[in-house]
Every structure is written in structure tokens, then in C-alpha cells.
Scaffold this motif. Sequence first.
Motif, PDB file in Angstrom:
ATOM      1  N   THR A 101      44.377  29.546  52.514  1.00 29.87           N
ATOM      2  CA  THR A 101      43.280  29.980  53.379  1.00 29.87           C
ATOM      3  C   THR A 101      43.024  28.911  54.432  1.00 29.87           C
ATOM      4  OG1 THR A 101      42.249  31.220  51.581  1.00 29.87           O
ATOM      5  CG2 THR A 101      40.850  30.658  53.455  1.00 29.87           C
ATOM      6  N   VAL A 102      42.959  29.334  55.691  1.00 25.50           N
ATOM      7  CA  VAL A 102      42.683  28.432  56.809  1.00 25.50           C
ATOM      8  C   VAL A 102      41.397  28.882  57.486  1.00 25.50           C
ATOM      9  CG1 VAL A 102      43.471  27.598  59.059  1.00 25.50           C
ATOM     10  CG2 VAL A 102      45.115  27.892  57.180  1.00 25.50           C
ATOM     11  N   VAL A 103      40.471  27.933  57.660  1.00 25.57           N
ATOM     12  CA  VAL A 103      39.221  28.194  58.377  1.00 25.57           C
ATOM     13  C   VAL A 103      39.251  27.343  59.640  1.00 25.57           C
ATOM     14  CG1 VAL A 103      36.695  28.191  58.262  1.00 25.57           C
ATOM     15  CG2 VAL A 103      38.041  28.596  56.185  1.00 25.57           C
ATOM     16  N   HIS A 104      39.380  27.993  60.781  1.00 22.28           N
ATOM     17  CA  HIS A 104      39.596  27.274  62.041  1.00 22.28           C
ATOM     18  C   HIS A 104      38.279  27.125  62.808  1.00 22.28           C
ATOM     19  CE1 HIS A 104      41.335  25.639  65.545  1.00 22.28           C
ATOM     20  NE2 HIS A 104      41.457  26.752  66.245  1.00 22.28           N
ATOM     21  N   LEU A 105      37.754  25.883  62.802  1.00 21.58           N
ATOM     22  CA  LEU A 105      36.488  25.583  63.465  1.00 21.58           C
ATOM     23  C   LEU A 105      36.641  24.492  64.515  1.00 21.58           C
ATOM     24  CD1 LEU A 105      34.239  25.451  60.252  1.00 21.58           C
ATOM     25  CD2 LEU A 105      34.765  27.432  61.692  1.00 21.58           C
ATOM     26  N   ASN A 106      37.853  24.012  64.724  1.00 23.64           N
ATOM     27  CA  ASN A 106      38.074  22.863  65.599  1.00 23.64           C
ATOM     28  C   ASN A 106      38.140  23.299  67.061  1.00 23.64           C
ATOM     29  OD1 ASN A 106      38.488  20.134  66.178  1.00 23.64           O
ATOM     30  ND2 ASN A 106      40.702  20.425  66.275  1.00 23.64           N
ATOM     31  N   SER A 154      45.489  38.352  56.174  1.00 22.74           N
ATOM     32  CA  SER A 154      44.115  38.830  56.337  1.00 22.74           C
ATOM     33  C   SER A 154      43.401  37.922  57.328  1.00 22.74           C
ATOM     34  CB  SER A 154      43.388  38.833  54.984  1.00 22.74           C
ATOM     35  OG  SER A 154      42.033  39.210  55.145  1.00 22.74           O
ATOM     36  N   VAL A 155      42.984  38.475  58.474  1.00 24.83           N
ATOM     37  CA  VAL A 155      42.405  37.672  59.550  1.00 24.83           C
ATOM     38  C   VAL A 155      40.976  38.143  59.841  1.00 24.83           C
ATOM     39  CG1 VAL A 155      42.613  36.918  61.946  1.00 24.83           C
ATOM     40  CG2 VAL A 155      44.672  37.301  60.568  1.00 24.83           C
ATOM     41  N   SER A 156      40.051  37.188  59.838  1.00 25.43           N
ATOM     42  CA  SER A 156      38.659  37.464  60.186  1.00 25.43           C
ATOM     43  C   SER A 156      38.303  36.656  61.425  1.00 25.43           C
ATOM     44  CB  SER A 156      37.718  37.081  59.036  1.00 25.43           C
ATOM     45  OG  SER A 156      38.061  37.747  57.838  1.00 25.43           O
ATOM     46  N   ALA A 167      35.786  32.979  53.837  1.00 25.51           N
ATOM     47  CA  ALA A 167      36.877  32.179  53.280  1.00 25.51           C
ATOM     48  C   ALA A 167      37.201  32.579  51.847  1.00 25.51           C
ATOM     49  CB  ALA A 167      36.529  30.692  53.342  1.00 25.51           C
ATOM     50  N   VAL A 168      36.205  32.948  51.059  1.00 25.47           N
ATOM     51  CA  VAL A 168      36.443  33.203  49.635  1.00 25.47           C
ATOM     52  C   VAL A 168      36.530  34.692  49.309  1.00 25.47           C
ATOM     53  CG1 VAL A 168      35.308  31.044  48.996  1.00 25.47           C
ATOM     54  CG2 VAL A 168      33.977  33.166  49.004  1.00 25.47           C
ATOM     55  N   GLU A 169      36.227  35.548  50.271  1.00 26.81           N
ATOM     56  CA  GLU A 169      36.335  36.994  50.070  1.00 26.81           C
ATOM     57  C   GLU A 169      37.283  37.573  51.116  1.00 26.81           C
ATOM     58  OE1 GLU A 169      32.340  38.418  50.372  1.00 26.81           O
ATOM     59  OE2 GLU A 169      31.626  37.273  48.635  1.00 26.81           O
ATOM     60  N   ASP A 170      37.623  38.845  50.955  1.00 27.98           N
ATOM     61  CA  ASP A 170      38.591  39.463  51.858  1.00 27.98           C
ATOM     62  C   ASP A 170      37.869  40.424  52.795  1.00 27.98           C
ATOM     63  OD1 ASP A 170      41.293  41.773  51.738  1.00 27.98           O
ATOM     64  OD2 ASP A 170      41.252  39.872  52.787  1.00 27.98           O
ATOM     65  N   HIS A 171      37.617  39.984  54.022  1.00 28.54           N
ATOM     66  CA  HIS A 171      36.923  40.818  55.002  1.00 28.54           C
ATOM     67  C   HIS A 171      37.649  40.746  56.340  1.00 28.54           C
ATOM     68  CE1 HIS A 171      33.522  41.268  52.269  1.00 28.54           C
ATOM     69  NE2 HIS A 171      33.501  39.965  52.113  1.00 28.54           N
ATOM     70  N   PRO A 172      38.841  41.332  56.436  1.00 27.64           N
ATOM     71  CA  PRO A 172      39.562  41.276  57.711  1.00 27.64           C
ATOM     72  C   PRO A 172      38.844  42.069  58.790  1.00 27.64           C
ATOM     73  CG  PRO A 172      40.635  42.789  56.200  1.00 27.64           C
ATOM     74  CD  PRO A 172      39.561  42.102  55.418  1.00 27.64           C
ATOM     75  N   ARG A 211      47.555  33.254  53.201  1.00 28.75           N
ATOM     76  CA  ARG A 211      47.215  34.672  53.069  1.00 28.75           C
ATOM     77  C   ARG A 211      45.967  35.062  53.846  1.00 28.75           C
ATOM     78  NH1 ARG A 211      48.178  32.986  47.756  1.00 28.75           N
ATOM     79  NH2 ARG A 211      45.935  32.942  47.340  1.00 28.75           N
ATOM     80  N   ARG A 212      45.159  34.069  54.236  1.00 31.56           N
ATOM     81  CA  ARG A 212      43.892  34.396  54.896  1.00 31.56           C
ATOM     82  C   ARG A 212      43.621  33.389  56.002  1.00 31.56           C
ATOM     83  NH1 ARG A 212      40.418  34.774  50.586  1.00 31.56           N
ATOM     84  NH2 ARG A 212      41.235  36.893  50.389  1.00 31.56           N
ATOM     85  N   LEU A 213      43.116  33.893  57.135  1.00 27.42           N
ATOM     86  CA  LEU A 213      42.753  33.064  58.280  1.00 27.42           C
ATOM     87  C   LEU A 213      41.381  33.498  58.766  1.00 27.42           C
ATOM     88  CD1 LEU A 213      43.411  31.060  60.632  1.00 27.42           C
ATOM     89  CD2 LEU A 213      44.456  33.016  61.824  1.00 27.42           C
ATOM     90  N   VAL A 214      40.492  32.522  58.916  1.00 27.31           N
ATOM     91  CA  VAL A 214      39.151  32.763  59.450  1.00 27.31           C
ATOM     92  C   VAL A 214      39.026  31.962  60.735  1.00 27.31           C
ATOM     93  CG1 VAL A 214      36.670  32.619  59.018  1.00 27.31           C
ATOM     94  CG2 VAL A 214      38.247  33.058  57.110  1.00 27.31           C
ATOM     95  N   VAL A 215      38.664  32.618  61.830  1.00 31.07           N
ATOM     96  CA  VAL A 215      38.631  31.978  63.146  1.00 31.07           C
ATOM     97  C   VAL A 215      37.227  32.058  63.724  1.00 31.07           C
ATOM     98  CG1 VAL A 215      39.541  32.003  65.499  1.00 31.07           C
ATOM     99  CG2 VAL A 215      41.044  32.537  63.565  1.00 31.07           C
ATOM    100  N   ARG A 216      36.714  30.905  64.098  1.00 33.89           N
ATOM    101  CA  ARG A 216      35.447  30.876  64.829  1.00 33.89           C
ATOM    102  C   ARG A 216      35.688  31.295  66.272  1.00 33.89           C
ATOM    103  NH1 ARG A 216      31.690  25.602  66.480  1.00 33.89           N
ATOM    104  NH2 ARG A 216      30.152  26.815  67.658  1.00 33.89           N
ATOM    105  N   SER A 217      34.991  32.328  66.696  1.00 31.19           N
ATOM    106  CA  SER A 217      35.000  32.705  68.099  1.00 31.19           C
ATOM    107  C   SER A 217      33.553  32.693  68.592  1.00 31.19           C
ATOM    108  CB  SER A 217      35.668  34.074  68.302  1.00 31.19           C
ATOM    109  OG  SER A 217      35.822  34.355  69.684  1.00 31.19           O
ATOM    110  N   SER A 218      33.294  33.375  69.673  1.00 29.70           N
ATOM    111  CA  SER A 218      31.973  33.279  70.292  1.00 29.70           C
ATOM    112  C   SER A 218      31.605  34.584  70.964  1.00 29.70           C
ATOM    113  CB  SER A 218      31.971  32.153  71.333  1.00 29.70           C
ATOM    114  OG  SER A 218      30.792  32.180  72.112  1.00 29.70           O
ATOM    115  N   ALA A 219      30.304  34.877  70.975  1.00 30.90           N
ATOM    116  CA  ALA A 219      29.799  36.015  71.742  1.00 30.90           C
ATOM    117  C   ALA A 219      30.077  35.849  73.224  1.00 30.90           C
ATOM    118  CB  ALA A 219      28.302  36.166  71.512  1.00 30.90           C
ATOM    119  N   ALA A 220      30.410  34.625  73.639  1.00 32.95           N
ATOM    120  CA  ALA A 220      30.694  34.377  75.054  1.00 32.95           C
ATOM    121  C   ALA A 220      31.903  35.162  75.552  1.00 32.95           C
ATOM    122  CB  ALA A 220      30.916  32.883  75.285  1.00 32.95           C
ATOM    123  N   VAL A 221      32.745  35.675  74.641  1.00 32.39           N
ATOM    124  CA  VAL A 221      33.902  36.467  75.087  1.00 32.39           C
ATOM    125  C   VAL A 221      33.454  37.735  75.805  1.00 32.39           C
ATOM    126  CG1 VAL A 221      35.409  35.577  73.273  1.00 32.39           C
ATOM    127  CG2 VAL A 221      34.148  37.717  72.895  1.00 32.39           C
TER     128      VAL A 221
END
Length: 345
Positions: free
Chosen positions: A81-86, A177-179, A230-235, A120-130
Motif C-alpha cells: 500500500t502506497v499513500v502519496h502525500l509528498n 486499487s486506486v483512491s 489505506a486500510v480499506e478498499d475504496h477505489p 495492491r493499493r495506491l492512495v493519492v492526495r489531490s485537491s479541489a483546486a483541480v
Amino acid sequence: MPRRGRTVTARPSARVVLVTGVARSLGARVATALQADPEIERVIGVDTVAPPVTLGRTEFVRVDLRTPAIAGIIAAARVDTVVHLNLVTAPSGPRATIKELNVIGTMQLLAACQRAESTRRLVVRSSAAVYGSSPRDPAVFAEDDEPARPPRHGFAKDAAEIEGYVRGLQRRRSDLSVSVLRFANFLGPGVDSPFTRYLALPVVPTVLGFDPRLQFLHEDDGVEVLRRMAVEDHPGCYNVAGDGVLLLSQALRRAHRPTVPMPAPSISVLGDMGRRFGGMSGFSPELLRWLTYGRVMDTSRLADELAWRPEYTTEAALADFAAARPPGGTAPLDLFDRLTATLGR
């Protein structure tokens, strides 16, 4: 897109989670929340500099995401699991350098995830600015809505590009699984952002003739959403914001901030002068458009998916932020007086 109200997939018993950006407050807090879960065997935190606080059992690795070294770390630790906040969300250096950190760093990370069979899982921080900010925007943005005016500057443009690269990864790794989380502006005692710096001015300039609608998300709720993802599956792609909406005028009154209406070009010049001569952060084009036209998102998809709502409303997040700040602004009042006097000549 995810199915509404579906059953959460059971998580595996063995987990290795990698969190990027742990030298920043959000990344450090997410890593701390994940390491408290006894079912997570390892939490690996990566950044270019060491975190300012001890992260307990989180293993810190110094790495620049712009280099291929991140692929070796993911493969060697068999990260699932990768949580991308950088992501650099506020102007803090040359624009070209920030864009490289955000976009090139993310591209290297996504390439590493694509090659790693264990992931198996990737969580990406994005923004409402999109979604941008425009007078032609819908009253409320849903996740499938397209912006009337796509972002052309700064972090907003970076976030839109990053989401495009994430969609490309999903096409190449359909088993992943990507969130993607489009966060409203964070608020809370520990938040330092362009908007909190704007609120810290001794006299807060507003755009003459405009009173935008705004949403906020408390930092505690942001951490909880990231932990859950990160710990559940919510793509899927989700808007994330506290319930309710505030007008900018309401927010400034409740934060006990004195205001001065100014034409938008004057605010932009004021911010640029303050950045060059007084240490103020300046008003980026996307911040100025947001302070002019605002933005509101529909968060019902996230509420249906998680069966959960943020603990703090938009109003409560602002109140908690304001209660933790001393009265008055942090920028020197004489500087502000000199800048506004210059603009008035």
C-alpha cells in the motif's frame, strides 16, 4: 467509479505501507495513525529530509522521489500500500523546482508502483483546486464534472496533471486499487497554508464586489480519511470537505479578522510586494481566483462509500483554527500600511 454503499473488501492480514512526505505535518500524522494499527506490520515513511518529530515505529528512509531509488525501496520491502502525500501545495521556492517535485516525483512513484507486483493499493492526495474557480462554474462540483476553466497555474495545475498520470497507471495496472482524494482547503491548529497566511494578515484584503462560497476540511478529518483509504478498499475519486458552506465574509468575521475591500489587481500587487519586501507569501493566481469566485463540492459519494461524515463541519474547522491562533495578524502592521499607502498613490 465505486458502487455506492458497497461492502468493504476485507484487508489482508499482513501489510506494508509506504507514506510519502512524512517530513510534513499531514504525512507525519498519517504515518503515526497507521503505525497504531496492530494489523499493519511495517510503516515506511519517505522524504528528502528527516521528520521534525519522532515517528515511533515508522521506519524513515531519506529518498528523493524524483530518482528511481523509490522503486528499489518499494520492491525490497514488498510494499503493498502506497499513500502519496509528498506534494508541495504552497509557493516555497522557484516554480520550476516545485513543479518538478510534484509532477516528476509522482511520475517516478507511479512507475515504481506499476512495476512492483506486491503493490495492491495506491492512495493519492489531490485537491479541489483541480476544478478551478470561475464565474461559469456549477453551483456544486461532483467528481465527474469538468472545470469551466481548467487550472493554468501552480499547484492546481500540478494536481490536474498528477490525476492524469494516475489514470494512466490505472489503465496499465487494472488490478491496482486506486483512491484519489480531492481535498478542500485544510484548516486546524497545525495547518500552515496560503489561506492560513492570508488570514494572518493584520488587515485582510478582499476582492471588491465578490463574496465567494468556501468549504474547509479539518486536519483531523483529513488524517482519518487517509487512514481509512489505506486500510480499506475504496477505489475511485472522492471529494472531501466538511459539511456546510461559509461565505468569505462570514469566515473572516468568525475569525475576527478586519478586512479591506480592494480591486483584484491591487491585491495581486500587494501580495507580490509583500513577498519581495516583507516575507508575506503573496497571492498566487489560483488563490486570488478562489478568493473571488469560491468553490463548493458535493461530498455525498464519500459519505455513501465510507458510511462516515467528517467530525468537523466547515464552520467548526474554522472555529478550531481561529481558537488556536492569537488575536491579530502575524504580518507587521506597519508593512501592510506602507504597502497599501503605496498602492493608493
